[in-house]
Design an enzyme around this catalytic site. Structure first.
Site, PDB file in Angstrom:
ATOM      1  N   CYS A   8       0.505  -1.409   0.055  1.00  0.00           N
ATOM      2  CA  CYS A   8       0.059  -0.736   0.093  1.00  0.00           C
ATOM      3  C   CYS A   8       0.901   1.622  -0.288  1.00  0.00           C
ATOM      4  O   CYS A   8       2.454   0.953  -0.062  1.00  0.00           O
ATOM      5  CB  CYS A   8      -0.612  -0.135   1.514  1.00  0.00           C
ATOM      6  SG  CYS A   8       0.077   0.152   3.207  1.00  0.00           S
ATOM      7  N   ASN A  11       2.162   1.682   4.609  1.00  0.00           N
ATOM      8  CA  ASN A  11       2.830   0.555   4.541  1.00  0.00           C
ATOM      9  C   ASN A  11       2.684   0.551   6.529  1.00  0.00           C
ATOM     10  O   ASN A  11       3.342   0.210   6.949  1.00  0.00           O
ATOM     11  CB  ASN A  11       4.245  -0.155   4.300  1.00  0.00           C
ATOM     12  CG  ASN A  11       4.360  -1.788   4.634  1.00  0.00           C
ATOM     13  OD1 ASN A  11       5.649  -2.074   5.639  1.00  0.00           O
ATOM     14  ND2 ASN A  11       3.309  -2.685   4.810  1.00  0.00           N
ATOM     15  N   CYS A  13      -0.546   0.890   7.458  1.00  0.00           N
ATOM     16  CA  CYS A  13      -2.676   0.015   7.536  1.00  0.00           C
ATOM     17  C   CYS A  13      -2.591  -0.725   7.125  1.00  0.00           C
ATOM     18  O   CYS A  13      -2.913  -2.271   7.080  1.00  0.00           O
ATOM     19  CB  CYS A  13      -2.900   1.848   7.242  1.00  0.00           C
ATOM     20  SG  CYS A  13      -2.810   2.930   8.410  1.00  0.00           S
ATOM     21  N   ARG A  14      -3.408  -0.756   6.036  1.00  0.00           N
ATOM     22  CA  ARG A  14      -3.532  -1.430   4.511  1.00  0.00           C
ATOM     23  C   ARG A  14      -2.960  -2.766   4.708  1.00  0.00           C
ATOM     24  O   ARG A  14      -3.248  -3.823   4.503  1.00  0.00           O
ATOM     25  CB  ARG A  14      -3.885  -1.015   3.288  1.00  0.00           C
ATOM     26  CG  ARG A  14      -5.426  -0.086   3.921  1.00  0.00           C
ATOM     27  CD  ARG A  14      -5.874   0.416   2.646  1.00  0.00           C
ATOM     28  NE  ARG A  14      -4.528   1.876   1.689  1.00  0.00           N
ATOM     29  CZ  ARG A  14      -4.126   2.417   0.849  1.00  0.00           C
ATOM     30  NH1 ARG A  14      -4.676   1.945  -0.349  1.00  0.00           N
ATOM     31  NH2 ARG A  14      -3.304   2.996   0.423  1.00  0.00           N
ATOM     32  N   SER A  15      -1.910  -2.476   4.553  1.00  0.00           N
ATOM     33  CA  SER A  15      -1.247  -4.057   3.864  1.00  0.00           C
ATOM     34  C   SER A  15      -0.217  -4.254   5.173  1.00  0.00           C
ATOM     35  O   SER A  15      -0.532  -5.520   5.012  1.00  0.00           O
ATOM     36  CB  SER A  15       0.564  -3.230   3.134  1.00  0.00           C
ATOM     37  OG  SER A  15       1.270  -2.425   3.220  1.00  0.00           O
ATOM     38  N   ASP A 119      -8.464   3.928   1.888  1.00  0.00           N
ATOM     39  CA  ASP A 119      -7.392   4.266   2.608  1.00  0.00           C
ATOM     40  C   ASP A 119      -7.681   4.276   4.019  1.00  0.00           C
ATOM     41  O   ASP A 119      -8.694   5.813   4.164  1.00  0.00           O
ATOM     42  CB  ASP A 119      -6.462   5.549   2.121  1.00  0.00           C
ATOM     43  CG  ASP A 119      -4.716   5.322   2.517  1.00  0.00           C
ATOM     44  OD1 ASP A 119      -4.696   4.897   3.860  1.00  0.00           O
ATOM     45  OD2 ASP A 119      -3.774   5.176   2.712  1.00  0.00           O
TER      46      ASP A 119
HETATM   47  P1  4NP Z   1      -1.853   3.320   4.443  1.00  0.00           P
HETATM   48  O1  4NP Z   1      -2.055   4.223   4.959  1.00  0.00           O
HETATM   49  O2  4NP Z   1      -1.210   3.969   2.770  1.00  0.00           O
HETATM   50  O3  4NP Z   1      -3.020   1.969   3.971  1.00  0.00           O
HETATM   51  O4  4NP Z   1      -0.685   2.589   4.772  1.00  0.00           O
HETATM   52  C1  4NP Z   1      -1.243   5.083   4.550  1.00  0.00           C
HETATM   53  C2  4NP Z   1      -0.795   6.365   5.897  1.00  0.00           C
HETATM   54  C3  4NP Z   1       0.215   7.006   5.699  1.00  0.00           C
HETATM   55  C4  4NP Z   1       0.502   7.786   4.810  1.00  0.00           C
HETATM   56  C5  4NP Z   1      -0.574   7.641   4.069  1.00  0.00           C
HETATM   57  C6  4NP Z   1      -1.839   6.485   3.544  1.00  0.00           C
HETATM   58  N1  4NP Z   1       0.582   9.197   4.514  1.00  0.00           N
HETATM   59  O5  4NP Z   1       0.452   9.882   3.888  1.00  0.00           O
HETATM   60  O6  4NP Z   1       1.443   9.408   5.709  1.00  0.00           O
END
Ligand code: 4NP
Length: 150
Positions: A8, A11, A13-15, A119
């Site tokens: 994702c 890395n 949250c989702r993955s 997300d």
């Molecule tokens: P993820 O979520 O892609 O599901 O891990 C996010 C976590 C942090 C950020 C973006 C998406 N960020 O911009 O910091």
């Protein structure tokens, strides 16, 4: 032994949720020893950071606590290593194709082929994210069992 990486943006949250859920499903189905499951980011934004607290809370609420995780970036050098590279949304797939330059083995796929896992960093809806990822992982596991003849 097949190697799967969930990818994702951050890395955190989702993955990592997908990694933990998939490991749980593999354990429940007695197939843990047949797979290596990892997760990675397409961006360096969160590199070295632990799983986001609300994502961790959601996993624990669902009975999944056996994981440790720090954000790592997916690099082109690991393309050969993995058998399946699974993104969460169209943006992840686009970024992955840019990173690897050529998906000549067609390893890069979206967890839900026709649906983006939104997300939760932005939606704040970790329950929906959990349910969608769990459903996607169940379908992926069914597909893997068929493909790999496990
Ligand atoms: P993820 O979520 O892609 O599901 O891990 C996010 C976590 C942090 C950020 C973006 C998406 N960020 O911009 O910091």
């Amino acid at each position: 032994m097949k190697k799967i990486v969930f990818v994702c943006l951050g890395n955190i949250c989702r993955s990592p949720m997908a990694e933990a859920i998939m490991n749980q499903l593999l354990e429940e189905s007695g197939l843990k020893s047949k797979f290596i499951i990892e997760s990675r980011a397409t961006s360096k934004e969160e590199e070295g950071n632990p799983i986001y607290p609300l994502a961790k809370e959601k996993l624990i609420e669902k009975g999944i606590s056996n994981f440790s995780h720090y954000s790592q970036v997916f690099t082109k050098e690991k393309y050969e290593y993995y058998d399946y590279i699974i993104g969460m949304d169209d943006k992840n797939i686009h970024s992955l194709l840019q990173i690897v330059e050529n998906d000549w083995n067609k390893k890069i796929k979206k967890l839900h082929p026709n649906h983006n896992i939104l997300d939760p960093w932005y939606t704040r809806d970790f329950e929906t994210t959990y349910q969608e990822i769990e459903k996607g992982c169940r379908l992926l596991l069914e597909d893997l069992i068929k493909r790999e003849g496990e």
